[in-house]
Design an enzyme around this catalytic site. Sequence first.
Site, short mmCIF file in Angstrom:
data_model
loop_
_atom_site.label_atom_id
_atom_site.label_comp_id
_atom_site.label_asym_id
_atom_site.label_seq_id
_atom_site.Cartn_x
_atom_site.Cartn_y
_atom_site.Cartn_z
CB CYS A 70 -4.19 3.53 -2.87
SG CYS A 70 -3.16 4.08 -1.73
CB ALA A 80 -6.77 -5.51 0.89
CB CYS A 126 -1.11 0.03 1.29
SG CYS A 126 -2.16 1.55 1.09
#
Length: 555
Positions: free
Chosen positions: A487, A454, A307
């Site tokens: 994101c 994710a 991330c």
Amino acid sequence: MDVKRLDEGLSVTAQIRPEDVPALAAAGFRSIIVNRPDGEGADQPSFAEIAAAAAASGLEARYLPVTPGKVRDEDAADFAAAMAALPKPALAFCRTGTRSTTLWALSEAGKRPLPEILATARAAGYDMSGIARRVLAGGKVSTAGAVASHDVVIVGGGSAGIAVASSLLARRPDLDIAIIEPADIHYYQPGWTLVGAGVFDPLVTRRDMARVLPRGVHWIKAAVAAFEPEENAVLLEGCRPVTYRQLVVCPGLKLDWNGIAGLAETLGQNGVTSNYRYDLAPYTWQLVQELKRGKALFTQPPMPIKCAGAPQKAMYLSCDHWRRSGRLKDIDVGLHTAGAVLFGVPDYVPALMEYVERYGIALNFGETLVSVDGPGRLARFRRATADGGTEIVERGFDMLHAVPPQTAPDFVRVSPLADAAGWVAADPASLRHPKYANVSTLGDAAGTANAKTAAAARKQAPVVAQNVLVGLGLAKGDAVYDGYGSCPLTVEKGKIVLAEFGYGGKLAPSFPTWLIDGTRPTRAAWWLKERILPPMYWQGMLKGREWMAKPEITG
């Protein structure tokens, strides 16, 4: 001679000649181990000739001949005994150095971790992955049979592993699947950003692993030590093989806290924190609340990282709290990033720059955190200079949000599955391994160019599930992954810039712009992040419900 150092006591090389020995003595070697049998090659000097030259130069010589491809347990034991007795540093050689390296690797079994042995040998130019099972077995030939065998073996019980298992079972409920995962707790890591901002309680981001694993999946609660793709086997610690028809590798990545000198020792104290750890995110919020004035540094290491927006998310939310409480004017905030740009997809940079300017954040590009003195409240950064060199810059701090360098797990980096950068090699569309057709990968460990988030794993899981079933002969038509990643950049409490993009930075919005314009901060995106995504994760992604993630099928 091309001499390769394995450790402080031993180096290896290919065949040497008597006339080479004086130079070896001058280089500091004190003994020579000959692992090549006399007469193996027509132009090969005998051990007697090597021994005579060694004696003339004041070196000891030992003859431990090994037949190519037939290193016995006794040979490894003799090598270990010789290394214990001979003066060091020693030089061992055979025709190419491979047998000598093999003897060293087996003699080090039980003394060093397997990944360290394999990595050391690889750095010297020798691939020892073929003897991983023997090293795990203490340096002896392993006679262990498979402790388990399954149609599909998944390495990793994180979001990627559980999602792909659930997607497989949604298609074939009777499929024989095993997940190898040593951890007892499963974490919703995207929630840690909001824990660090006082929005989420940390407990809502964790659940017992047993509660989230799909029903019917075999849980092998163990750590993976190595891969043997030629044997269709995964080796667990203790040299216990698990065999498979299809393998899915998704163990996540390694946060290298020790990769920054002094960081591990001071985390959680002295104003040093990181939202990249469950136990530290609450400390971030504590520091944000307590800081009244001073310097706050936020760091980002070289890519790739998990991330990539997370370091900035922590910074923006901290600044927002200080602004709302009237303290921002007394706090100097700096972003210190190893990269050359604020965000890798240019379309989102203007919105982010508005907040950088609003909060008065100093941008420091090309700076990599290399060490931390917690008690002294001092951070050191390496940065490039105009002449092409580097320099160390010291910066004091009252709060430091540090992000560690990140790599593939050690057992992946040294395995036959790894690409040149250490990640699991993968076709970017099918996510299959380019060499081993029955091996797939997804999530943070995958060697693909997408963002490691994710959201990426959510889109990858159905693709891998479909293609695994194709490999088993239970489905037709390959699925294709387009590199999607997301994101949600939390620029203030209540607003998010929802960055969504695929391979090459191509924008890939999930919603019409009238609902959520991802290039602008919106309250709708915050509502999505805070209210919708957590239940979508627990009840959707981890349950095999492919909401907004149906894969494209070709063929």
